[in-house]
Write a protein that holds these residues in place. Structure first.
Motif, PDB file in Angstrom:
ATOM      1  N   HIS A 137       0.959  -1.181   0.152  1.00  0.00           N
ATOM      2  CA  HIS A 137       0.287  -0.234   0.202  1.00  0.00           C
ATOM      3  C   HIS A 137       0.756   0.820  -0.445  1.00  0.00           C
ATOM      4  O   HIS A 137       2.072   1.535   0.305  1.00  0.00           O
ATOM      5  N   PRO A 138       0.720   2.386  -0.847  1.00  0.00           N
ATOM      6  CA  PRO A 138       1.336   3.281  -0.948  1.00  0.00           C
ATOM      7  C   PRO A 138       1.812   4.179   0.511  1.00  0.00           C
ATOM      8  O   PRO A 138       2.717   4.865   0.492  1.00  0.00           O
ATOM      9  N   ALA A 139       0.347   3.817   1.107  1.00  0.00           N
ATOM     10  CA  ALA A 139       0.390   4.770   2.636  1.00  0.00           C
ATOM     11  C   ALA A 139       1.341   4.129   3.948  1.00  0.00           C
ATOM     12  O   ALA A 139       2.052   4.819   4.564  1.00  0.00           O
ATOM     13  N   ARG A 140       1.923   2.713   3.371  1.00  0.00           N
ATOM     14  CA  ARG A 140       3.022   1.956   4.330  1.00  0.00           C
ATOM     15  C   ARG A 140       5.077   2.343   4.589  1.00  0.00           C
ATOM     16  O   ARG A 140       4.721   2.994   5.607  1.00  0.00           O
ATOM     17  N   ASP A 141       5.479   3.126   3.784  1.00  0.00           N
ATOM     18  CA  ASP A 141       6.071   4.028   3.976  1.00  0.00           C
ATOM     19  C   ASP A 141       5.972   5.064   4.645  1.00  0.00           C
ATOM     20  O   ASP A 141       7.385   5.219   5.567  1.00  0.00           O
ATOM     21  N   ARG A 142       4.703   5.656   5.278  1.00  0.00           N
ATOM     22  CA  ARG A 142       4.470   6.827   6.248  1.00  0.00           C
ATOM     23  C   ARG A 142       4.396   6.756   7.516  1.00  0.00           C
ATOM     24  O   ARG A 142       3.735   6.933   8.097  1.00  0.00           O
ATOM     25  N   TRP A 143       4.435   4.851   7.322  1.00  0.00           N
ATOM     26  CA  TRP A 143       3.316   4.650   8.735  1.00  0.00           C
ATOM     27  C   TRP A 143       4.175   4.018   9.609  1.00  0.00           C
ATOM     28  O   TRP A 143       5.219   2.654   9.817  1.00  0.00           O
ATOM     29  N   PRO A 144       4.968   4.435  10.671  1.00  0.00           N
ATOM     30  CA  PRO A 144       5.815   4.626  11.999  1.00  0.00           C
ATOM     31  C   PRO A 144       5.910   2.602  12.407  1.00  0.00           C
ATOM     32  O   PRO A 144       6.268   3.309  13.359  1.00  0.00           O
ATOM     33  N   PHE A 145       5.092   2.418  12.393  1.00  0.00           N
ATOM     34  CA  PHE A 145       4.142   1.299  13.081  1.00  0.00           C
ATOM     35  C   PHE A 145       4.963   0.199  12.600  1.00  0.00           C
ATOM     36  O   PHE A 145       4.814  -0.062  11.735  1.00  0.00           O
TER      37      PHE A 145
END
Length: 316
Positions: A137-145
């Protein structure tokens, strides 16, 4: 391949992480309090516990309510898949009862709504497809979890660790439309549910829930709070799917590296919450011994912190 994607989700880690990580910027207590407030909403979901007799009666009534739904014949296969994802048995049904005042009719309506939501968001995929969807998912790299699976935790509870200093709220909301972010968050919560279900089946007994760990180390609190406040309605809508479609996943919430003022804020908030909800939340200036013990020692805490690098790279 699929195994590599799942492993990336669990252990993409930097080589060097100090322990314990301590906050080095002022005012992080404000962010800790804000995070605690969000966590409290989740922690407060579990309204009440039932004794064995009450539980059996409520489950039977819920089953009857589900069968009375007009479209239940088409929903029943999805309900079986949902129960399996949660670990099988009655864990899924009990979660909806506990978080809805033990009202079988209301729980049945919420379950039907969730089953439609799961179908629309691809949450009925098999494990390999789900983890691939999370990682790609494109948002994965912005998700520090990142997740630590229950197989690596003594009591079997999966751990969700977040490095809040790397969460760029404004940039993330600007980069994606709300529906796309909702879809990603749904995939992320489903990952927690799958890990919980896997752990429960492996142990032959329902696991109590997840450990959610929010690390405030190095957080620029004023900037963080400003971004959150400015976008609060959108954030609330996106994360509302947690309580609506993934009820009672949380076992314990820890806010790490919070100064003493956060504890004072907590003392003001706690009296307005049930004892059950209070027991789920721990705010600490460092890493509380309780968490270290739950994870299996300080080495396990270091491993958890290493799940997300200081640059924000993390995995499902």
């Amino acid at each position: 391949d699929d195994a590599v994607l799942l492993r990336r989700s669990l252990i993409r880690a930097p080589a060097h992480v100090s322990f314990p990580v301590r906050h080095r910027r002022g005012h992080s207590w404000l962010a800790a309090a804000a995070v605690a407030g969000a966590a409290l909403a989740s922690a407060s979901q579990c309204d009440s516990e039932l004794d064995d007799s009450e539980e059996a009666t409520a489950l039977a009534a819920l089953g009857q309510s589900l069968r009375r739904l007009a479209d239940w014949a088409s929903l029943e296969p999805a309900w079986r898949q949902f129960r399996h994802a949660r670990g099988g048995g009655d864990a899924c049904a009990l979660a909806y009862l506990r978080t809805g005042g033990n009202d079988p009719e209301a729980a049945a309506v919420r379950i039907a709504d969730t089953l439609s939501f799961r179908q629309a968001n691809g949450l009925v995929a098999d494990d390999a497809e789900l983890w691939r969807a999370v990682e790609e998912h494109p948002a994965r790299d912005r998700w520090p979890f990142a997740y630590l699976p229950g197989s690596e935790v003594p009591d079997g509870s999966p751990v969700c660790y977040a490095r809040l200093s790397q969460l760029q709220v404004a940039a993330t909301l600007a980069a994606f439309d709300e529906e796309e972010l909702m879809h990603f968050v749904a995939l992320w919560f489903e990952g927690a549910q799958r890990l919980l279900g896997d752990s429960s089946r492996r142990r032959g007994d329902p696991v109590r829930g997840t450990y959610d760990v929010y690390d405030c180390a190095d957080l620029s609190a004023w900037s963080f709070l400003s971004e959150v406040r400015a976008r609060r309605p959108a954030i609330k809508r996106i994360f509302a799917i947690g309580s609506e479609h993934f009820p009672d996943l949380l076992y314990k919430c820890y806010v790490l590296n919070a100064p003493i003022v956060a504890a004072l804020v907590w003392r003001c908030v706690a009296p307005f919450m049930s004892e059950q909800a209070q027991a789920k939340v721990c705010i600490s200036r460092g890493v509380p011994p309780e968490l270290a013990e739950a994870l299996g020692g300080e080495a396990a805490v270091r491993r958890m912190v290493a799940l997300v690098s200081e640059e924000g790279e993390g995995v499902a």
